[in-house]
Design a protein around this motif. Structure first.
Motif, PDB file in Angstrom:
ATOM      1  N   GLU A  72     -45.453  18.607 -33.079  1.00  0.00           N
ATOM      2  CA  GLU A  72     -45.349  18.536 -31.620  1.00  0.00           C
ATOM      3  C   GLU A  72     -43.956  18.970 -31.156  1.00  0.00           C
ATOM      4  OE1 GLU A  72     -45.971  15.261 -27.992  1.00  0.00           O
ATOM      5  OE2 GLU A  72     -45.890  14.601 -30.090  1.00  0.00           O
ATOM      6  N   VAL A  73     -42.917  18.496 -31.846  1.00  0.00           N
ATOM      7  CA  VAL A  73     -41.547  18.866 -31.482  1.00  0.00           C
ATOM      8  C   VAL A  73     -41.327  20.362 -31.670  1.00  0.00           C
ATOM      9  CG1 VAL A  73     -39.122  18.615 -32.117  1.00  0.00           C
ATOM     10  CG2 VAL A  73     -40.577  16.579 -31.938  1.00  0.00           C
ATOM     11  N   ILE A  74     -41.770  20.911 -32.785  1.00  0.00           N
ATOM     12  CA  ILE A  74     -41.596  22.342 -33.043  1.00  0.00           C
ATOM     13  C   ILE A  74     -42.246  23.168 -31.936  1.00  0.00           C
ATOM     14  CG2 ILE A  74     -42.243  24.231 -34.593  1.00  0.00           C
ATOM     15  CD1 ILE A  74     -41.994  22.242 -36.921  1.00  0.00           C
ATOM     16  N   LYS A  75     -43.441  22.772 -31.541  1.00  0.00           N
ATOM     17  CA  LYS A  75     -44.154  23.528 -30.514  1.00  0.00           C
ATOM     18  C   LYS A  75     -43.513  23.369 -29.142  1.00  0.00           C
ATOM     19  CE  LYS A  75     -48.716  24.280 -28.503  1.00  0.00           C
ATOM     20  NZ  LYS A  75     -50.170  23.977 -28.581  1.00  0.00           N
ATOM     21  N   GLU A  77     -40.538  22.305 -28.228  1.00  0.00           N
ATOM     22  CA  GLU A  77     -39.136  22.714 -28.124  1.00  0.00           C
ATOM     23  C   GLU A  77     -38.923  24.165 -28.543  1.00  0.00           C
ATOM     24  OE1 GLU A  77     -37.137  20.657 -26.679  1.00  0.00           O
ATOM     25  OE2 GLU A  77     -38.529  18.940 -26.723  1.00  0.00           O
ATOM     26  N   ASN A  78     -40.024  24.832 -28.907  1.00  0.00           N
ATOM     27  CA  ASN A  78     -39.982  26.250 -29.290  1.00  0.00           C
ATOM     28  C   ASN A  78     -38.968  26.494 -30.407  1.00  0.00           C
ATOM     29  OD1 ASN A  78     -40.821  28.946 -29.129  1.00  0.00           O
ATOM     30  ND2 ASN A  78     -39.191  29.469 -27.679  1.00  0.00           N
ATOM     31  N   LEU A  79     -39.078  25.695 -31.476  1.00  0.00           N
ATOM     32  CA  LEU A  79     -38.153  25.793 -32.606  1.00  0.00           C
ATOM     33  C   LEU A  79     -38.698  26.758 -33.660  1.00  0.00           C
ATOM     34  CD1 LEU A  79     -37.218  22.011 -32.975  1.00  0.00           C
ATOM     35  CD2 LEU A  79     -36.036  23.788 -31.670  1.00  0.00           C
ATOM     36  N   ASN A  80     -37.786  27.371 -34.381  1.00  0.00           N
ATOM     37  CA  ASN A  80     -38.152  28.441 -35.306  1.00  0.00           C
ATOM     38  C   ASN A  80     -38.422  27.900 -36.711  1.00  0.00           C
ATOM     39  OD1 ASN A  80     -38.596  31.093 -36.221  1.00  0.00           O
ATOM     40  ND2 ASN A  80     -36.471  31.296 -36.865  1.00  0.00           N
ATOM     41  N   PHE A  81     -39.449  27.057 -36.814  1.00  0.00           N
ATOM     42  CA  PHE A  81     -39.849  26.526 -38.113  1.00  0.00           C
ATOM     43  C   PHE A  81     -41.325  26.815 -38.365  1.00  0.00           C
ATOM     44  CE2 PHE A  81     -36.553  23.389 -36.769  1.00  0.00           C
ATOM     45  CZ  PHE A  81     -35.669  23.533 -37.824  1.00  0.00           C
ATOM     46  N   VAL A  82     -41.663  26.950 -39.647  1.00  0.00           N
ATOM     47  CA  VAL A  82     -43.055  26.835 -40.078  1.00  0.00           C
ATOM     48  C   VAL A  82     -43.099  25.721 -41.118  1.00  0.00           C
ATOM     49  CG1 VAL A  82     -43.821  29.155 -39.547  1.00  0.00           C
ATOM     50  CG2 VAL A  82     -42.731  28.712 -41.761  1.00  0.00           C
ATOM     51  N   LEU A  83     -44.286  25.133 -41.271  1.00  0.00           N
ATOM     52  CA  LEU A  83     -44.407  23.874 -42.000  1.00  0.00           C
ATOM     53  C   LEU A  83     -45.383  23.991 -43.162  1.00  0.00           C
ATOM     54  CD1 LEU A  83     -43.211  21.012 -41.313  1.00  0.00           C
ATOM     55  CD2 LEU A  83     -45.447  20.463 -40.388  1.00  0.00           C
ATOM     56  N   MET A  84     -44.976  23.437 -44.320  1.00  0.00           N
ATOM     57  CA  MET A  84     -45.926  23.148 -45.381  1.00  0.00           C
ATOM     58  C   MET A  84     -46.388  21.715 -45.167  1.00  0.00           C
ATOM     59  SD  MET A  84     -45.584  22.901 -49.569  1.00  0.00           S
ATOM     60  CE  MET A  84     -45.497  24.656 -49.873  1.00  0.00           C
ATOM     61  N   LEU A  85     -47.650  21.560 -44.884  1.00  0.00           N
ATOM     62  CA  LEU A  85     -48.244  20.261 -44.586  1.00  0.00           C
ATOM     63  C   LEU A  85     -48.863  19.694 -45.856  1.00  0.00           C
ATOM     64  CD1 LEU A  85     -48.722  18.535 -42.013  1.00  0.00           C
ATOM     65  CD2 LEU A  85     -50.924  19.703 -41.772  1.00  0.00           C
ATOM     66  N   GLY A  86     -48.737  18.386 -46.064  1.00  0.00           N
ATOM     67  CA  GLY A  86     -49.266  17.775 -47.277  1.00  0.00           C
ATOM     68  C   GLY A  86     -50.196  16.613 -47.006  1.00  0.00           C
ATOM     69  N   VAL A  87     -50.717  16.053 -48.071  1.00  0.00           N
ATOM     70  CA  VAL A  87     -51.482  14.804 -48.000  1.00  0.00           C
ATOM     71  C   VAL A  87     -50.900  13.830 -49.019  1.00  0.00           C
ATOM     72  CG1 VAL A  87     -53.676  15.621 -47.070  1.00  0.00           C
ATOM     73  CG2 VAL A  87     -53.237  15.848 -49.502  1.00  0.00           C
ATOM     74  N   ASP A  88     -50.838  12.576 -48.631  1.00  0.00           N
ATOM     75  CA  ASP A  88     -50.285  11.519 -49.484  1.00  0.00           C
ATOM     76  C   ASP A  88     -51.436  10.849 -50.219  1.00  0.00           C
ATOM     77  OD1 ASP A  88     -48.625   9.672 -50.663  1.00  0.00           O
ATOM     78  OD2 ASP A  88     -48.468   8.393 -48.883  1.00  0.00           O
TER      79      ASP A  88
END
Length: 314
Positions: A72-75, A77-88
């Protein structure tokens, strides 16, 4: 060299951007704890991500409220990140080889299996909600190495990978210590888009003098077994404190962390190996109650967000 070049091109294409800096991010501060459901706020995560602006790839470990807020923050705030999403993922079998105990009732294991299935569905749903920011997904973390307290059979990992790939078009991996990739995980490799390895010389009683060479040996041992599969390092780092449990006290310091970090990045940037440094911030919730527990001190920043020595000359 031709094989490595093909791997690089393939990996960059999958991830959606060129080689860049990557870091593991978990934003839990004093008094916060994912096991208790006490998560960082939007404002706290925004503060963290602004501190991490020199990195492009982030890795998070689960699909909890924490991961959702990060996206939500990345979107927003228009931040220049991409994410590797995981599961616990939780244990689906007991593991007598775990040094701190991993013996579970069948009732608990059944509950864990159901929870893991639900987590996979959350991973899919979150990836669908934020497709432009999720560059890859991991079906779990250190769930097959012989000492783990959350052992999951390889056939279930294969099932998770197939299920995810049938529902979303996102590169799929599994994050694990380098050793299982050289033997038991062969059936899983066939279902993945790339391999993700963890390498920790300091946990294996290596000194700084041979730490990088040991890391290289870990990486190339997996590459030798799977020469045609791209390999990412999803955890590599050095703790700055230790109580002597698992890591000698003398082998943990800010100076040693800074030296290993510089060596690691010099090699991985030269070879264009995507490497998620472990980790962004110290996490006091981890490990034992001992304040010098090494699990608490892997951050490049202290828990109060001050940069450690490793970042003061960069």
């Amino acid at each position: 060299m031709q094989s490595e070049s093909k791997q690089l091109t393939s990996l960059e294409k999958m991830m959606g951007r060129e080689h860049a800096q990557a870091i593991c991010y978990s934003g839990y501060r004093d008094g916060q704890n994912p096991r208790l459901g006490i998560y960082p706020s939007y404002a706290e995560i925004k503060e963290d991500l602004l501190l991490l602006k020199n990195w492009s790839y982030l890795r998070v470990y689960d699909c909890s409220q924490h991961a959702e807020t990060v996206l939500e923050v990345i979107k927003k705030e228009n931040l220049n990140f991409v994410l590797m999403l995981g599961v616990d993922i939780a244990a689906e079998v007991s593991n007598p080889n775990c040094p701190w105990g991993a013996d579970f009732s069948e009732e608990q294991l059944d509950q864990n299996r159901q929870a893991n299935d639900e987590d996979i569905e959350r991973l899919v749903a979150l990836s669908r909600r934020y497709p432009e920011y999720v560059c890859s997904v991991s079906i779990g973390n250190e769930a097959s190495v012989d000492w783990t307290d959350h052992m999951v059979p390889v056939e279930r990992l294969v099932e998770f990978a197939k299920r995810i790939k049938s529902k979303i078009d996102v590169p799929v991996t599994f994050c694990e210590n380098y050793v299982p990739w050289t033997n038991k995980l062969a059936p899983l490799v066939a279902e993945l888009d790339f391999i993700s390895i963890h390498t920790y010389p300091v946990w294996e009683y290596q000194s700084i003098e041979n730490a990088l060479e040991y890391t290289k040996q870990n990486y190339y041992s997996v590459q030798h077994c799977h020469p045609d599969v791209p390999i990412v390092i999803t955890e590599a780092g050095w703790t700055t404190q230790s109580n002597g449990c698992g890591i000698e006290k003398w082998n943990a310091s800010d100076a040693l962390q800074a030296e290993y970090y510089q060596q690691l990045l010099s090699w991985t940037n030269s070879e264009k190996i995507l490497t998620f440094v472990f980790e962004a911030f110290d996490e006091p919730w981890k490990g034992s109650d001992d304040p010098q527990e090494p699990e608490k001190h892997w951050g490049l920043f202290y828990v109060d967000r001050r940069p450690k020595l490793v970042l003061q000359n960069t």
